[in-house]
Design a protein around this motif. Structure first.
Motif, short mmCIF file in Angstrom:
data_model
loop_
_atom_site.label_atom_id
_atom_site.label_comp_id
_atom_site.label_asym_id
_atom_site.label_seq_id
_atom_site.Cartn_x
_atom_site.Cartn_y
_atom_site.Cartn_z
N GLU A 163 0.86 -1.19 0.00
CA GLU A 163 0.00 0.00 0.00
C GLU A 163 0.89 1.23 0.00
O GLU A 163 1.93 1.25 0.66
N PHE A 164 0.46 2.25 -0.76
CA PHE A 164 1.20 3.51 -0.76
C PHE A 164 0.20 4.66 -0.75
O PHE A 164 -0.94 4.51 -1.16
N LYS A 165 0.67 5.79 -0.27
CA LYS A 165 -0.15 6.99 -0.25
C LYS A 165 0.19 7.81 -1.49
O LYS A 165 1.36 8.11 -1.73
N ALA A 166 -0.82 8.16 -2.27
CA ALA A 166 -0.63 9.00 -3.45
C ALA A 166 -1.11 10.41 -3.12
O ALA A 166 -2.21 10.59 -2.58
N LYS A 180 -9.47 14.58 -5.63
CA LYS A 180 -8.94 14.00 -4.40
C LYS A 180 -7.52 14.53 -4.18
O LYS A 180 -6.68 14.42 -5.06
N PRO A 181 -7.23 15.08 -3.01
CA PRO A 181 -5.87 15.54 -2.75
C PRO A 181 -4.92 14.37 -2.46
O PRO A 181 -3.72 14.47 -2.71
N SER A 182 -5.46 13.27 -1.94
CA SER A 182 -4.63 12.11 -1.63
C SER A 182 -5.52 10.90 -1.44
O SER A 182 -6.74 11.01 -1.27
N GLU A 183 -4.89 9.73 -1.47
CA GLU A 183 -5.59 8.48 -1.19
C GLU A 183 -4.56 7.37 -1.02
O GLU A 183 -3.39 7.53 -1.38
N ALA A 227 -2.44 20.19 -8.20
CA ALA A 227 -2.84 20.95 -9.39
C ALA A 227 -3.64 20.08 -10.37
O ALA A 227 -4.66 19.52 -9.99
N SER A 228 -3.19 19.98 -11.63
CA SER A 228 -3.94 19.23 -12.63
C SER A 228 -4.00 17.73 -12.31
O SER A 228 -4.93 17.04 -12.74
N ALA A 229 -3.07 17.23 -11.54
CA ALA A 229 -3.14 15.83 -11.11
C ALA A 229 -4.33 15.63 -10.18
O ALA A 229 -5.03 14.62 -10.26
N ARG A 230 -4.59 16.60 -9.33
CA ARG A 230 -5.76 16.53 -8.44
C ARG A 230 -7.03 16.56 -9.28
O ARG A 230 -7.98 15.83 -8.99
#
Length: 89
Positions: A3-6, A19-22, A10-13
């Motif tokens: 498992e990793f936190k992404a 989503k800022p992260s998951e 900006a445009s990736a969000r």
């Protein structure tokens, strides 16, 4: 399975449906690499592909060379950040 936190900026969000992260999982690949984490993100968000072409990738707050991603092993709960180019005035 790893498992990793992404983290998405900006445009990736935007491509990650705001989503800022998951937390994501890489299954059945040993060792898990930064390249496999990026592939996992692309599989989750196909619209992320053009963003990733120009984005910087950071692992645990350190920028990584895209040419080396297949050789960079990631561990459980490492953080992968997608940082698109920034412009401003």
């Amino acid at each position: 399975m790893v498992e990793f936190k992404a983290l998405y900026f900006a445009s990736a969000r935007d491509a990650a449906q705001d989503k800022p992260s998951e937390t994501l999982q890489i299954a059945d690949e040993q060792p898990a690499t930064l390249a496999s984490a990026v592939e996992c993100i692309k599989a989750t968000y196909p619209e992320m592909k053009p963003v990733l072409e120009s984005a910087m990738i950071a692992l645990n707050e350190r920028y990584c060379n895209k040419d080396d991603m297949a050789n960079i092993e990631i561990k459980d709960m490492d953080t992968v950040a997608i940082i698109p180019p920034v412009s401003g005035g």
